[in-house]
Design a protein around this motif. Structure first.
Motif, mmCIF file in Angstrom:
data_model
loop_
_atom_site.group_PDB
_atom_site.id
_atom_site.type_symbol
_atom_site.label_atom_id
_atom_site.label_comp_id
_atom_site.label_asym_id
_atom_site.label_seq_id
_atom_site.Cartn_x
_atom_site.Cartn_y
_atom_site.Cartn_z
ATOM 1 N N UNK A 104 27.879 49.414 50.001
ATOM 2 C CA UNK A 104 29.036 50.238 49.623
ATOM 3 C C UNK A 104 30.198 49.351 49.178
ATOM 4 N N UNK A 105 30.957 49.848 48.224
ATOM 5 C CA UNK A 105 32.133 49.147 47.707
ATOM 6 C C UNK A 105 33.356 50.002 48.043
ATOM 7 N N UNK A 106 34.401 49.359 48.570
ATOM 8 C CA UNK A 106 35.645 50.061 48.853
ATOM 9 C C UNK A 106 36.773 49.352 48.123
ATOM 10 N N UNK A 107 37.634 50.130 47.517
ATOM 11 C CA UNK A 107 38.785 49.604 46.796
ATOM 12 C C UNK A 107 39.921 50.597 46.977
ATOM 13 N N UNK A 108 41.105 50.091 47.266
ATOM 14 C CA UNK A 108 42.266 50.961 47.498
ATOM 15 C C UNK A 108 42.007 51.960 48.623
ATOM 16 N N UNK A 109 41.158 51.582 49.584
ATOM 17 C CA UNK A 109 40.847 52.467 50.694
ATOM 18 C C UNK A 109 39.934 53.628 50.326
ATOM 19 N N UNK A 110 39.310 53.560 49.155
ATOM 20 C CA UNK A 110 38.456 54.632 48.639
ATOM 21 C C UNK A 110 37.062 54.065 48.388
ATOM 22 N N UNK A 111 36.032 54.812 48.782
ATOM 23 C CA UNK A 111 34.684 54.360 48.455
ATOM 24 C C UNK A 111 34.453 54.506 46.949
ATOM 25 N N UNK A 112 33.944 53.459 46.366
ATOM 26 C CA UNK A 112 33.602 53.467 44.940
ATOM 27 C C UNK A 112 32.201 54.044 44.813
ATOM 28 N N UNK A 113 32.122 55.305 44.451
ATOM 29 C CA UNK A 113 30.826 55.996 44.342
ATOM 30 C C UNK A 113 30.454 56.274 42.898
ATOM 31 N N UNK A 114 31.420 56.705 42.093
ATOM 32 C CA UNK A 114 31.131 57.230 40.758
ATOM 33 C C UNK A 114 31.634 56.287 39.665
ATOM 34 N N UNK A 115 30.896 56.225 38.575
ATOM 35 C CA UNK A 115 31.335 55.488 37.388
ATOM 36 C C UNK A 115 32.104 56.464 36.500
ATOM 37 N N UNK A 116 33.370 56.172 36.274
ATOM 38 C CA UNK A 116 34.194 56.983 35.370
ATOM 39 C C UNK A 116 34.037 56.398 33.976
ATOM 40 N N UNK A 117 33.614 57.202 33.039
ATOM 41 C CA UNK A 117 33.365 56.774 31.664
ATOM 42 C C UNK A 117 34.580 57.137 30.803
ATOM 43 N N UNK A 118 34.988 56.187 29.954
ATOM 44 C CA UNK A 118 36.118 56.391 29.034
ATOM 45 C C UNK A 118 35.706 55.908 27.652
ATOM 46 N N UNK A 119 36.357 56.431 26.629
ATOM 47 C CA UNK A 119 36.088 55.974 25.261
ATOM 48 C C UNK A 119 37.332 56.089 24.406
ATOM 49 N N UNK A 120 37.312 55.341 23.313
ATOM 50 C CA UNK A 120 38.359 55.469 22.298
ATOM 51 C C UNK A 120 37.686 55.468 20.933
ATOM 52 N N UNK A 121 38.228 56.237 20.044
ATOM 53 C CA UNK A 121 37.760 56.242 18.664
ATOM 54 C C UNK A 121 38.418 55.072 17.948
ATOM 55 N N UNK A 122 37.691 54.444 17.056
ATOM 56 C CA UNK A 122 38.212 53.306 16.295
ATOM 57 C C UNK A 122 38.413 53.747 14.854
ATOM 58 N N UNK A 123 39.654 54.040 14.487
ATOM 59 C CA UNK A 123 39.922 54.518 13.116
ATOM 60 C C UNK A 123 39.663 53.453 12.066
#
Length: 151
Positions: free
Chosen positions: A132-151
Motif C-alpha cells: 500500500x502507498x500512502x500520501x498526504x494521509x490518504x491511501x493511493x488506490x486509484x490512478x487519476x487519468x488526465x489529458x490535454x489536447x495539443x493544438x
C-alpha cells in the motif's frame, strides 16, 4: 527564462524515476519504451520525465520527477511544457498523464498546466503495486487519468 536546459538522455537518473514511481518493476516496464528528458543546470540533474508514444496521435508522460531540493521552482512546469512541445512537433494531438488519487499537489500542478481529468482507473495501485502507498494521509488506490489536447 530558465537557467537550465532540457535534453534527451539514454541513461535516466533512476533515483529520480523512483521518486515519482517507487515500484522498480513498474519503472522497468516503461523505462526503455519511451524517451527520457532531463532538466540540467551544468552537471546537476534537476528533474526528468519520460515521454511514451502510446497510440496513434497520443503520448503519455509516464514519469515526472523533480529533485526535492529543486521542487517548487517551476521545473516541473517547464518539463510539462517541453513534453507538450515535443509531442506537438512529432505530430501528436493529445498528451496524457496519470497520478494517484492521493497526489493532491500533482493533480493541482497538472490542471494548472492545462490537463483535464478524464477518468479513474479504480484500484490501480492495489492491483499492480505490492505494498500500500500512502500520501498526504490518504491511501493511493486509484490512478487519476488526465489529458490535454495539443493544438
Amino acid at each position: 527564462m530558465t537557467d537550465f536546459e532540457i535534453l534527451p538522455t539514454a541513461t535516466p537518473p533512476r533515483d529520480l524515476l523512483l521518486l515519482a514511481d517507487e515500484y522498480d518493476a513498474s519503472v522497468d516496464d516503461y523505462i526503455h519504451r519511451g524517451v527520457c528528458y532531463v532538466a540540467r543546470r551544468g552537471d546537476e540533474t534537476l528533474g526528468e520525465y519520460i515521454l511514451l508514444h502510446t497510440r496513434p496521435f497520443t503520448a503519455e508522460i509516464v514519469n515526472l520527477a523533480v529533485a526535492p531540493a529543486h521542487q517548487r521552482q517551476g521545473i516541473a512546469t517547464a518539463l510539462i511544457a517541453h513534453a507538450a512541445r515535443t509531442a506537438r512537433r512529432a505530430g501528436l494531438r493529445r498528451l496524457e498523464i496519470g497520478t494517484g488519487n492521493s497526489g493532491l499537489g500533482q493533480l493541482a500542478l497538472y490542471e494548472r498546466c492545462g490537463f483535464r481529468r478524464t477518468g479513474i482507473d479504480r484500484d490501480y495501485f492495489r492491483r499492480y503495486y505490492p505494498q500500500p502507498i500512502f500520501e498526504n494521509g490518504i491511501e493511493c488506490r486509484h490512478m487519476v487519468r488526465l489529458e490535454m489536447e495539443l493544438p
